[in-house]
Design a protein around this motif. Structure first.
Motif, PDB file in Angstrom:
ATOM      1  N   GLY A  45       0.789  -1.225   0.000  1.00 40.87           N
ATOM      2  CA  GLY A  45       0.000   0.000   0.000  1.00 40.87           C
ATOM      3  C   GLY A  45       0.818   1.270   0.000  1.00 40.87           C
ATOM      4  N   GLU A  46       2.136   1.161   0.023  1.00 34.90           N
ATOM      5  CA  GLU A  46       2.986   2.359   0.030  1.00 34.90           C
ATOM      6  C   GLU A  46       3.039   2.966  -1.376  1.00 34.90           C
ATOM      7  N   ILE A  47       3.068   4.295  -1.446  1.00 30.26           N
ATOM      8  CA  ILE A  47       3.111   4.982  -2.735  1.00 30.26           C
ATOM      9  C   ILE A  47       4.446   4.724  -3.424  1.00 30.26           C
ATOM     10  N   LEU A  48       4.362   4.281  -4.677  1.00 32.54           N
ATOM     11  CA  LEU A  48       5.544   4.066  -5.499  1.00 32.54           C
ATOM     12  C   LEU A  48       5.752   5.202  -6.487  1.00 32.54           C
ATOM     13  N   ALA A  49       4.653   5.725  -7.015  1.00 30.22           N
ATOM     14  CA  ALA A  49       4.742   6.763  -8.042  1.00 30.22           C
ATOM     15  C   ALA A  49       3.465   7.575  -8.057  1.00 30.22           C
ATOM     16  N   LYS A  50       3.575   8.789  -8.560  1.00 28.45           N
ATOM     17  CA  LYS A  50       2.409   9.650  -8.725  1.00 28.45           C
ATOM     18  C   LYS A  50       2.210   9.947 -10.197  1.00 28.45           C
ATOM     19  N   HIS A  51       0.968  10.285 -10.531  1.00 30.81           N
ATOM     20  CA  HIS A  51       0.643  10.598 -11.919  1.00 30.81           C
ATOM     21  C   HIS A  51       0.963  12.061 -12.178  1.00 30.81           C
ATOM     22  N   PRO A  52       1.533  12.375 -13.342  1.00 30.91           N
ATOM     23  CA  PRO A  52       1.915  13.768 -13.613  1.00 30.91           C
ATOM     24  C   PRO A  52       0.742  14.714 -13.828  1.00 30.91           C
ATOM     25  N   SER A  53      -0.438  14.177 -14.158  1.00 31.85           N
ATOM     26  CA  SER A  53      -1.595  15.046 -14.371  1.00 31.85           C
ATOM     27  C   SER A  53      -2.135  15.518 -13.027  1.00 31.85           C
ATOM     28  N   GLY A  57      -4.463   9.276 -10.368  1.00 32.82           N
ATOM     29  CA  GLY A  57      -4.242   8.591  -9.101  1.00 32.82           C
ATOM     30  C   GLY A  57      -2.822   8.069  -8.960  1.00 32.82           C
ATOM     31  N   ALA A  58      -2.353   7.998  -7.713  1.00 30.12           N
ATOM     32  CA  ALA A  58      -1.024   7.473  -7.426  1.00 30.12           C
ATOM     33  C   ALA A  58      -0.997   5.960  -7.631  1.00 30.12           C
ATOM     34  N   TYR A  59       0.210   5.406  -7.671  1.00 28.15           N
ATOM     35  CA  TYR A  59       0.405   3.961  -7.835  1.00 28.15           C
ATOM     36  C   TYR A  59       1.067   3.419  -6.577  1.00 28.15           C
ATOM     37  N   VAL A 222     -13.074   3.798  -0.033  1.00 29.23           N
ATOM     38  CA  VAL A 222     -13.918   4.402   0.998  1.00 29.23           C
ATOM     39  C   VAL A 222     -14.129   3.440   2.164  1.00 29.23           C
ATOM     40  N   LEU A 223     -14.423   2.185   1.871  1.00 29.84           N
ATOM     41  CA  LEU A 223     -14.760   1.216   2.917  1.00 29.84           C
ATOM     42  C   LEU A 223     -13.546   0.701   3.678  1.00 29.84           C
ATOM     43  N   THR A 224     -12.404   0.548   2.982  1.00 30.22           N
ATOM     44  CA  THR A 224     -11.230  -0.035   3.639  1.00 30.22           C
ATOM     45  C   THR A 224     -10.216   0.999   4.105  1.00 30.22           C
ATOM     46  N   GLY A 225     -10.224   2.176   3.484  1.00 23.61           N
ATOM     47  CA  GLY A 225      -9.207   3.165   3.807  1.00 23.61           C
ATOM     48  C   GLY A 225      -7.844   2.829   3.243  1.00 23.61           C
ATOM     49  N   LEU A 226      -7.786   1.821   2.365  1.00 21.97           N
ATOM     50  CA  LEU A 226      -6.532   1.399   1.742  1.00 21.97           C
ATOM     51  C   LEU A 226      -6.532   1.782   0.262  1.00 21.97           C
ATOM     52  N   PRO A 227      -5.355   1.947  -0.336  1.00 29.44           N
ATOM     53  CA  PRO A 227      -5.289   2.355  -1.743  1.00 29.44           C
ATOM     54  C   PRO A 227      -5.667   1.236  -2.702  1.00 29.44           C
ATOM     55  N   VAL A 228      -5.809   1.600  -3.984  1.00 30.95           N
ATOM     56  CA  VAL A 228      -6.080   0.629  -5.044  1.00 30.95           C
ATOM     57  C   VAL A 228      -4.822  -0.195  -5.266  1.00 30.95           C
ATOM     58  N   MET A 229      -4.935  -1.506  -5.070  1.00 32.31           N
ATOM     59  CA  MET A 229      -3.753  -2.367  -5.197  1.00 32.31           C
ATOM     60  C   MET A 229      -3.996  -3.581  -6.085  1.00 32.31           C
TER      61      MET A 229
END
Length: 381
Positions: A45-53, A57-59, A222-229
Motif C-alpha cells: 500500500g505504500e506509494i511508489l509513483a504519482k501521476h503527472p496530471s 491517481g497514485a500507484y 472508501v470502505l477499507t481506507g486502503l489504496p487501489v492495489m
C-alpha cells in the motif's frame, strides 16, 4: 451487407477467484513520477509513483518487499512474503473539498470524473468489450462496494440525475440511481455511446460518466481506507482478482494456459487492448482482460497500403474516416489528421478489425493523438 453483432453479455456461473501476489511484481512506470528508489523496502500500500496530471491517481505497492530494479519500463519489487501494510485512512469522515479529492488521488483514484459538479451522473455498467465480464461480475457479486463508491461520487458531484446503464434485460440496481437498459452489443458500451443513449448527446458538458470498475475502486477505498492495489481480469471466461504488477507469465501459469510460438498475448480487450512485448510485463489498474490470440486465427497486422475498400468508414461509430487519418499519421502530418476528425475517434478498434489490408489503424490513431499532445505540452512549457 453482412452485419456482425458482438455480444457484451456473458453467462456468469463462477465467483471472482483471488490470485496471491507472486514472488516478483513488475510495476509499469511509464508516464509516472517515481516516489521511491532502488534498494528501498516498501510496505503493502505504500506509494511508489504519482501521476503527472493534476487529477491522476497514485500507484502503490501491491505487496511488501524490496525494490530490486528500476528501468525505463518497470519498477520491480521482490515480495518478501510478509503482510506489513500501510495505515488506513478514514475517508468516510472527511468533508467535501480539495482535501478529500487529494486524499482519494493519493489512494490511487483518478479524481477527474469526481471534480466539479454534474447535472447528470452516468454509471456505465456494461462490460467494456466482448469476452470481458468484469462489470457484470462486480454488479452481481460486490454491489455493496459499488454502492459505497456511488454514494461518495454523489457526495462529490451532487447530480440532479443519476443513471445506471446496464444491458437490456439485466436486473441490477443501485440505490439513488435509475436503471436504463442499453443494447448489449459492442460498441454500445463505449462511454460516448452510452451517454448518447441516455442524454441524446455524446459529450454533454453537464454530464459525468464513470465505469462500474472505477466506482468499485472508489468504494473499496472508501470502505477499507486502503489504496487501489489490484484489478479484476477476465481470463479464459473467468474473473480473477489480481495484484497490480503481477507478471503475465504468472497469471498464465496459474490458470493453466500456455501460448504457442507466434500467438499474440493481449492485455485489455480484443478490440482496444494492446499486445504485450514480454510475458514479464505486469498488469495495471486499467486492465480488465487477458487474451491469447492464436497465430492461425487472423492474418497478421502489417503496414500495407490502404486499398480504399471503405470498410473502416462503414463500421466507424464516430463517423470519421480512419483511412485518411492513418495516411496522414504515416507521414507525420498530425495536424491534417486532426482536420479529418482525429479527436472525434472513440478508439473502439472496429476500423482495424474490419480492415482487409490489416493496417494498424487504431495504433496510428493513438500515435497521432500522443504526438499532438506531446508537441503542445512542449509549446506550453
Amino acid at each position: 451487407m453482412l452485419k456482425i453483432h458482438y455480444s457484451l453479455d456473458s453467462g456468469l456461473n463462477e465467483s471472482i477467484t483471488s490470485i496471491d501476489a507472486p514472488n516478483v511484481l513488475n510495476i509499469q512506470k511509464r508516464n509516472l513520477v517515481l516516489q521511491t528508489k532502488k534498494g528501498q523496502t516498501v510496505r503493502r500500500g505504500e506509494i511508489l509513483a504519482k501521476h503527472p496530471s493534476p487529477f491522476g491517481g497514485a500507484y502503490h505497492a501491491a505487496a511488501s518487499g524490496k525494490i530490486t530494479a528500476i528501468n525505463e519500463h518497470n519498477l520491480t519489487i521482490s515480495h518478501d512474503g510478509g503482510d506489513e501494510t500501510v495505515e488506513t485512512v478514514d475517508v468516510q469522515s472527511m468533508g467535501v473539498g480539495k482535501d478529500l479529492l487529494r486524499t482519494l488521488q493519493d489512494l490511487g483514484i483518478d479524481v477527474a470524473p469526481y471534480s466539479g459538479k454534474a447535472a447528470t451522473l452516468i454509471i456505465n455498467g456494461l462490460n467494456p468489450e466482448p469476452g470481458i465480464s468484469v462489470a457484470q461480475q462486480l454488479l452481481m457479486d460486490e454491489s455493496e462496494i459499488i454502492q459505497a463508491g456511488l454514494d461518495m461520487a454523489r457526495k462529490l458531484l451532487t447530480p440532479d440525475r443519476t443513471v445506471l446503464a446496464v444491458g437490456k434485460g439485466e436486473n441490477f440496481k443501485l440505490s439513488g440511481a435509475e436503471t436504463v437498459g442499453i443494447k448489449p452489443k459492442y460498441p454500445h458500451s463505449l462511454d460516448a455511446l452510452v451517454t448518447r443513449d441516455i442524454t441524446g448527446r455524446e459529450f454533454p458538458a453537464d454530464t459525468k460518466i464513470v465505469s462500474v470498475m472505477d466506482l468499485h475502486d472508489l468504494g473499496r477505498v472508501v470502505l477499507t481506507g486502503l489504496p487501489v492495489m489490484d484489478t479484476v481480469l477476465t481470463i479464459d471466461g473467468r474473473n480473477y482478482r489480481v495484484p497490480l504488477g503481477t507478471p503475465i507469465h504468472h497469471l498464465l501459469d496459474t490458470v493453466g494456459i500456455q501460448p504457442s510460438s507466434g500467438d499474440i498475448v493481449v492485455l485489455g480487450g480484443p478490440f482496444r487492448g494492446e499486445a504485450v512485448y514480454s510475458l514479464d510485463e505486469g498488469v495495471t489498474k486499467n486492465d480488465y482482460g487477458l487474451f491469447i490470440i492464436p497465430s492461425s486465427r487472423f492474418p497478421k497486422v502489417q503496414d500495407a497500403p490502404c486499398i480504399n475498400c471503405g470498410e473502416c468508414v462503414l463500421n466507424c461509430p464516430a463517423r470519421v474516416q480512419p483511412h485518411l487519418i492513418s495516411r496522414c499519421t504515416e507521414y507525420d502530418k498530425f495536424e491534417m489528421a486532426e482536420k479529418h476528425g482525429l479527436h472525434s475517434c472513440f478508439e473502439c478498434g472496429l476500423c482495424a478489425f474490419h480492415c482487409f489490408a490489416r493496417r494498424p489503424l487504431l495504433q496510428y490513431i493513438r500515435f497521432a493523438k500522443a504526438q499532438l499532445k506531446a508537441s503542445r505540452q512542449t509549446e506550453q512549457a
